[in-house]
Write a protein that holds these residues in place. Structure first.
Motif, mmCIF file in Angstrom:
data_model
loop_
_atom_site.group_PDB
_atom_site.id
_atom_site.type_symbol
_atom_site.label_atom_id
_atom_site.label_comp_id
_atom_site.label_asym_id
_atom_site.label_seq_id
_atom_site.Cartn_x
_atom_site.Cartn_y
_atom_site.Cartn_z
ATOM 1 N N ASP A 73 0.833 -1.214 0.000
ATOM 2 C CA ASP A 73 0.000 0.000 0.000
ATOM 3 C C ASP A 73 0.861 1.254 0.000
ATOM 4 O O ASP A 73 0.593 2.216 -0.717
ATOM 5 N N SER A 74 1.893 1.218 0.842
ATOM 6 C CA SER A 74 2.783 2.376 0.951
ATOM 7 C C SER A 74 3.517 2.614 -0.368
ATOM 8 O O SER A 74 3.749 3.762 -0.773
ATOM 9 N N LEU A 75 3.845 1.519 -1.074
ATOM 10 C CA LEU A 75 4.505 1.655 -2.383
ATOM 11 C C LEU A 75 3.564 2.290 -3.413
ATOM 12 O O LEU A 75 3.946 3.227 -4.130
ATOM 13 N N ILE A 76 2.320 1.797 -3.433
ATOM 14 C CA ILE A 76 1.334 2.333 -4.381
ATOM 15 C C ILE A 76 1.116 3.819 -4.113
ATOM 16 O O ILE A 76 1.077 4.645 -5.036
ATOM 17 N N HIS A 77 1.011 4.154 -2.816
ATOM 18 C CA HIS A 77 0.827 5.545 -2.414
ATOM 19 C C HIS A 77 1.992 6.393 -2.917
ATOM 20 O O HIS A 77 1.801 7.497 -3.448
ATOM 21 N N LYS A 78 3.198 5.866 -2.777
ATOM 22 C CA LYS A 78 4.392 6.586 -3.213
ATOM 23 C C LYS A 78 4.364 6.801 -4.728
ATOM 24 O O LYS A 78 4.668 7.879 -5.230
ATOM 25 N N VAL A 79 3.970 5.756 -5.442
ATOM 26 C CA VAL A 79 3.912 5.823 -6.905
ATOM 27 C C VAL A 79 2.905 6.891 -7.345
ATOM 28 O O VAL A 79 3.166 7.666 -8.265
ATOM 29 N N ASN A 80 1.762 6.950 -6.652
ATOM 30 C CA ASN A 80 0.710 7.894 -7.040
ATOM 31 C C ASN A 80 0.999 9.323 -6.626
ATOM 32 O O ASN A 80 0.463 10.260 -7.207
ATOM 33 N N SER A 81 1.804 9.491 -5.572
ATOM 34 C CA SER A 81 1.925 10.837 -5.014
ATOM 35 C C SER A 81 3.260 11.513 -5.300
ATOM 36 O O SER A 81 3.408 12.703 -5.069
ATOM 37 N N SER A 82 4.255 10.771 -5.759
ATOM 38 C CA SER A 82 5.526 11.473 -6.018
ATOM 39 C C SER A 82 6.041 11.153 -7.414
ATOM 40 O O SER A 82 5.470 10.370 -8.154
ATOM 41 N N GLU A 83 7.134 11.796 -7.739
ATOM 42 C CA GLU A 83 7.686 11.707 -9.090
ATOM 43 C C GLU A 83 8.564 10.476 -9.250
ATOM 44 O O GLU A 83 9.777 10.537 -9.094
ATOM 45 N N ILE A 84 7.967 9.341 -9.554
ATOM 46 C CA ILE A 84 8.733 8.112 -9.761
ATOM 47 C C ILE A 84 8.829 7.865 -11.260
ATOM 48 O O ILE A 84 7.823 7.959 -11.967
ATOM 49 N N THR A 85 10.018 7.544 -11.740
ATOM 50 C CA THR A 85 10.144 7.268 -13.177
ATOM 51 C C THR A 85 10.257 5.770 -13.468
ATOM 52 O O THR A 85 9.798 5.299 -14.491
ATOM 53 N N GLU A 86 10.895 5.028 -12.550
ATOM 54 C CA GLU A 86 11.071 3.596 -12.823
ATOM 55 C C GLU A 86 11.025 2.767 -11.544
ATOM 56 O O GLU A 86 11.572 3.159 -10.511
ATOM 57 N N LEU A 87 10.342 1.610 -11.636
ATOM 58 C CA LEU A 87 10.351 0.617 -10.555
ATOM 59 C C LEU A 87 11.140 -0.591 -11.049
ATOM 60 O O LEU A 87 10.910 -1.073 -12.157
ATOM 61 N N ILE A 88 12.064 -1.093 -10.215
ATOM 62 C CA ILE A 88 12.818 -2.299 -10.591
ATOM 63 C C ILE A 88 12.425 -3.423 -9.622
ATOM 64 O O ILE A 88 12.614 -3.299 -8.407
ATOM 65 N N PHE A 89 11.879 -4.510 -10.134
ATOM 66 C CA PHE A 89 11.577 -5.667 -9.283
ATOM 67 C C PHE A 89 12.855 -6.465 -9.054
ATOM 68 O O PHE A 89 13.487 -6.909 -10.009
#
Lengths: 205, 205
Positions: free
Chosen positions: A126-142
């Motif tokens: 949830d905290s990750l999704i929130h971060k993705v929606n609320s800040s400037e993220i360009t890339e997620l690496i699994f």
């Protein structure tokens, strides 16, 4: 085991509750501590209690930390828009050791595992999704281990953020550097052929 | 290892000081404790501190005990004139498990080992000699491991009490019950022939 002392028996039983430590090993460890100066035991005991009482988890990435925000998240030189998703602190330590990653982490605290009753709500998704929606993220690496549970977790997170325009990648799988092809497992070898990279790229490192 | 937290690093270092536990195992154990309820850690810590602070050594036999005199020495049913000499508490536990010994013990706390700087005065030999001279002892049984150090210790004690009329014996060495002769080591097999026992005796147990 017939113990001559309840105190000894109690100490052995507590140590034997640790994973991978049987009663015989526990007895050996406890007798070793008895042989050593008292400070050894009090240092060990207080280090463990401190660990449990004082340790914090970074509010940003959920990694183990002494401060509310961990050193990596607080480092202005790191690229805050590049997030590497890992399972636990050991993975952070392993990737940091390579000195090849300049972004920040997000520590999930486990993988989705229905067999062990671990669902998405037990992790920091949830905290990750929130971060993705609320800040400037360009890339997620699994960077989860490539097991059924790891793949499930990757897919679950991917589905949640599919609609955003963020680039999503996973770490490369293939034949380890220095490994002989003939001894490599089929799946890794197969993947390494399907996901071959331009030769110029392989010269970069 | 690059730790994200000094508290974590300290706990791992303290655990890794235990014999046979490396840094990776220590990290695994520490992360396991972090995952568990706080009581687990406080129980473990207090069991270890209790062990170091509260444990006593029996005034008679020097075994680990909760009381000034251990249960075995205090037991009126045990034969106080028959003393089995052992290295440490693990040997007492092993012999007690057989339920074949009705005498009492004397725990030396080690073996004479000049290479490691352990001399007779580091062990409880003086107390044993004093016991032999001052009370009614009929037999001493050496039950130290049959290494060079064990044999040296046996011989040292034997020399000290040679002049008294006490019977001195050692536990029997030979082929373990259930072992195949062809796989037995030469020394044990050789000894088992030299020290053969009347067949009637072997029927007793």
């Amino acid at each position: 085991m017939n113990f001559s002392s309840k105190i000894l028996e109690n100490a052995v039983q507590e140590v034997a509750l640790l994973p991978g430590i049987g009663k015989r090993t526990a007895l050996r460890l406890v007798l070793h501590l008895l042989d050593q100066p008292s400070e050894r035991t009090t240092n060990l005991a207080s280090a463990l209690v401190d660990l449990k009482m004082k340790i914090k988890f970074c509010k940003e990435c959920h990694n183990i930390s002494d401060q509310p925000i961990c050193e990596i998240c607080a480092d202005a030189k790191r690229d805050q828009s590049l997030i590497c998703i890992v399972e636990d602190v050991r993975d952070v330590m392993a990737i940091e050791n390579t000195q090849q990653f300049s972004g920040v982490y997000h520590v999930l605290g486990g993988k989705i595992n229905p067999m062990e009753g671990i669902g998405p709500s037990d992790l920091t998704i949830d905290s990750l999704i929130h971060k993705v929606n609320s800040s400037e993220i360009t890339e997620l690496i699994f960077a989860l281990s490539s097991t059924m549970e790891g793949d499930t977790t990757n897919y679950y997170i991917f589905k949640q953020i599919e609609k955003s325009s963020i680039k999503v990648s996973t770490i490369a799988r293939g034949i380890a550097v220095g490994d002989e092809l003939e001894y490599a497992d089929q799946i890794s070898l197969g993947r390494s052929i399907l996901q071959r990279v331009p030769f110029e790229n392989s010269l970069k490192n």
